[in-house]
Design a protein around this motif. Structure first.
Motif, mmCIF file in Angstrom:
data_model
loop_
_atom_site.group_PDB
_atom_site.id
_atom_site.type_symbol
_atom_site.label_atom_id
_atom_site.label_comp_id
_atom_site.label_asym_id
_atom_site.label_seq_id
_atom_site.Cartn_x
_atom_site.Cartn_y
_atom_site.Cartn_z
ATOM 1 N N ILE A 170 0.836 -1.203 0.000
ATOM 2 C CA ILE A 170 0.000 0.000 0.000
ATOM 3 C C ILE A 170 0.868 1.250 0.000
ATOM 4 C CG2 ILE A 170 -1.718 1.296 1.321
ATOM 5 C CD1 ILE A 170 -2.711 -1.445 2.364
ATOM 6 N N LEU A 171 1.882 1.269 0.869
ATOM 7 C CA LEU A 171 2.768 2.422 0.914
ATOM 8 C C LEU A 171 3.547 2.558 -0.390
ATOM 9 C CD1 LEU A 171 4.149 2.131 4.560
ATOM 10 C CD2 LEU A 171 2.498 3.780 3.698
ATOM 11 N N ARG A 173 2.610 1.742 -3.394
ATOM 12 C CA ARG A 173 1.763 2.318 -4.435
ATOM 13 C C ARG A 173 1.580 3.820 -4.242
ATOM 14 N NH1 ARG A 173 -1.087 -2.702 -3.908
ATOM 15 N NH2 ARG A 173 -2.611 -1.774 -2.479
ATOM 16 N N ALA A 174 1.757 4.269 -2.993
ATOM 17 C CA ALA A 174 1.674 5.710 -2.715
ATOM 18 C C ALA A 174 3.013 6.399 -2.935
ATOM 19 C CB ALA A 174 1.201 5.937 -1.279
ATOM 20 N N SER A 209 4.865 12.585 -1.201
ATOM 21 C CA SER A 209 3.849 11.602 -1.585
ATOM 22 C C SER A 209 2.578 11.757 -0.773
ATOM 23 C CB SER A 209 4.408 10.184 -1.405
ATOM 24 O OG SER A 209 5.515 9.966 -2.261
ATOM 25 N N LEU A 210 2.722 12.192 0.477
ATOM 26 C CA LEU A 210 1.567 12.345 1.358
ATOM 27 C C LEU A 210 0.947 13.731 1.304
ATOM 28 C CD1 LEU A 210 2.937 10.485 4.513
ATOM 29 C CD2 LEU A 210 1.273 9.624 2.875
ATOM 30 N N LEU A 213 -2.571 14.444 0.046
ATOM 31 C CA LEU A 213 -3.727 13.978 0.796
ATOM 32 C C LEU A 213 -4.279 15.036 1.748
ATOM 33 C CD1 LEU A 213 -2.474 10.399 1.758
ATOM 34 C CD2 LEU A 213 -3.945 11.046 -0.151
#
Length: 260
Positions: A170-171, A173-174, A209-210, A213
């Motif tokens: 999951i990480l 893919r982010a 990357s975050l 969000l």
């Protein structure tokens, strides 16, 4: 001599629990010839015989999630035993009669944290790269110094064929490399050392990357949502947490000096 780096790998290989002669046991296996996920530009595989020397000369422990304050078993005490087979290194730990060991037994038995992890130094390895296929390099572990096996972990690095998407997937893919972030924390976080430029770039990449969000600041304010506190008011990880991890690493390193 080049300083060896302490490594840990987590596996989805299922743990088993049982009671025998009034004792509680946890057993598992570190598989051979099982190719890991991408660990940051390479994949890894443990070859049969990699643990041969350390099983003869070493004194590995079984820990709860790499925490040296919670020793479940020890090879020299006979409470941690190994069986080196064709398919992998099998281990069995006889648990102490403590409340926290009972907690581990219950958690593993419920399959809340069924994976196994191990800490080691690489003594001998071999790399294979195929630039034409543009695939990650393959690292074969031919000889390692095994320091500890840990139970009660949940992030697989060597996936089973039927495993679901892991946290690492999951990480990834982010755009966040969990292993690289963990390595930065080990190198820089334990003693408060400022990281180098390569590690700084890893941190910046994860933040970037975050960043997408996060809601826009204006929208937060108009909706009556409390905005993020200034950097100076944010709570920071307590130094004691890093100190404890540093002591754990120092203890494990001391145990391995005989193979250095």
């Amino acid at each position: 001599m080049k300083e060896r780096q302490l490594l840990t790998r987590s596996l989805p290989s299922p743990l088993e629990v049982r009671e025998e002669d009034g004792k509680r046991h946890i057993s598992g296996v570190i598989p051979y010839n099982s190719l890991s996920e991408n660990l940051g530009g390479f994949r890894e595989v443990i070859r049969p015989g990699a643990f041969g020397k350390t099983l003869l000369e070493g004194d590995a422990r079984c820990l709860w999630a790499h925490n040296t304050q919670y020793v479940l078993g020890r090879k020299s005490a006979g409470t941690l035993t190994f069986d080196d087979r064709d398919d992998g290194l099998h281990f069995d730990c006889s648990l102490p009669a403590t409340s926290w060991a009972a907690d581990v037994y219950e958690t593993v038995g419920r399959r809340d944290a069924p994976g196994v992890s191990f800490g080691f130094y690489v003594i001998k390895d071999a790399w294979t790269r195929d630039k034409e296929k543009k695939e990650p390099a393959t690292r074969e572990l031919l000889e390692v110094n095994l320091l500890e096996v840990s139970v009660g972990v949940a992030f697989p690095a060597y996936p089973a064929s039927d495993s679901a998407a892991s946290t690492r997937d999951i990480l990834g893919r982010a755009g966040i490399d969990m292993d690289k972030i963990a390595a930065v924390l080990v190198r820089c976080g334990c003693d408060g050392t400022k990281c180098g430029e390569d590690d700084a770039e890893t941190i910046r990449s994860a933040i970037a990357s975050l960043q997408g969000l996060l809601p826009e600041k204006g929208k937060n304010e108009s909706a009556g949502v409390e905005s993020e506190p200034e950097e100076s008011t944010r709570s920071k990880p307590e130094k004691s947490t890093w100190d404890a991890r540093a002591r754990e690493i120092e203890l494990l390193e001391a145990e391995s000096k005989f193979l250095a």
